[in-house]
Design an enzyme around this catalytic site. Structure first.
Site, short mmCIF file in Angstrom:
data_model
loop_
_atom_site.label_atom_id
_atom_site.label_comp_id
_atom_site.label_asym_id
_atom_site.label_seq_id
_atom_site.Cartn_x
_atom_site.Cartn_y
_atom_site.Cartn_z
N ALA A 180 0.85 -1.20 0.00
CA ALA A 180 0.00 0.00 0.00
C ALA A 180 0.88 1.25 0.00
CB ALA A 180 -0.92 0.00 1.22
N ASP A 181 0.32 2.32 -0.52
CA ASP A 181 1.02 3.60 -0.49
C ASP A 181 -0.02 4.71 -0.39
OD1 ASP A 181 3.93 4.66 -0.91
OD2 ASP A 181 2.60 6.05 -1.96
N THR A 182 0.29 5.74 0.39
CA THR A 182 -0.62 6.85 0.63
C THR A 182 0.06 8.16 0.29
OG1 THR A 182 -1.67 5.62 2.44
CG2 THR A 182 -2.05 7.99 2.39
#
Length: 192
Positions: free
Chosen positions: A68-70
């Site tokens: 995941a990446d935000t």
């Protein structure tokens, strides 16, 4: 299905625990390459890079991997993690009193019934409305150290920053729980 979370984030670990009961953590260490022209495309690309790196490891064989990446986007400018305190200050001043978007990309790489690796990549977006932040509040917040490992230099769970949100709260924390549950449902129903 055995799961691996490709993240060192304690917040993602906690949130992924709401999605699956048991998983191990193997942190993606490579330098991701930002190659996309929209925040949606960017977080999907970065999440996939993280998941792919871990999925290639021998210890990931036969297991499902979540990467995941935000990022935070303010008027089209992508705000990642601050480089230093001055960068954190710049970001918090820019966000003060304004609306911005938080995007999280989620990539799941998993084995199908034949042991072939399949990839499912999605992203979520939440609108966040910041309060007006005083310079004193910003300085105290930076001194506390919280902004340094977070996209946009803030954690929504810290309090005092956000007036309201539209969308998923967990997405802003770093992993959209609702989206992850939907993705796992797709995988288990062989619809992916």
């Amino acid at each position: 299905m055995d799961w691996i979370l490709a993240s060192a984030s304690p917040r993602r670990k906690e949130l992924f625990g709401e999605v699956v009961e048991k998983f191990e953590i193997i942190v993606a260490k490579g330098e991701e390459k930002a190659c996309a022209d929209t925040p949606f495309a960017l977080v999907k690309s970065l999440a996939k890079q993280k998941a792919m790196e871990v999925a290639r490891l021998k210890e990931a064989e036969g297991k499902a991997v979540l990467g995941a990446d935000t990022v935070v986007s303010l008027n089209g400018e992508v705000l990642g993690k601050p480089k230093d305190e001055a960068d954190a200050r710049r970001m918090l001043l820019a966000l003060s009193g304004k609306k911005h978007e938080v995007y999280t990309g989620v990539c799941m790489i998993y084995p199908d019934d034949n042991g072939e690796r399949k990839v499912l990549v999605e992203a979520d977006c939440t609108k966040v409305f910041f309060r007006e932040l005083s310079k004193e509040f910003i300085e105290e917040y930076i001194r506390g150290g919280s902004p340094m490992d977070k996209a946009g230099a803030y954690g929504i769970q810290d309090g005092g920053l956000v007036e309201k949100i539209e969308g998923s709260f967990s997405n802003v924390v770093g992993l959209p729980v609702e989206l992850c549950k939907e993705m796992i449902k797709k995988i288990s129903s062989k619809g992916a």
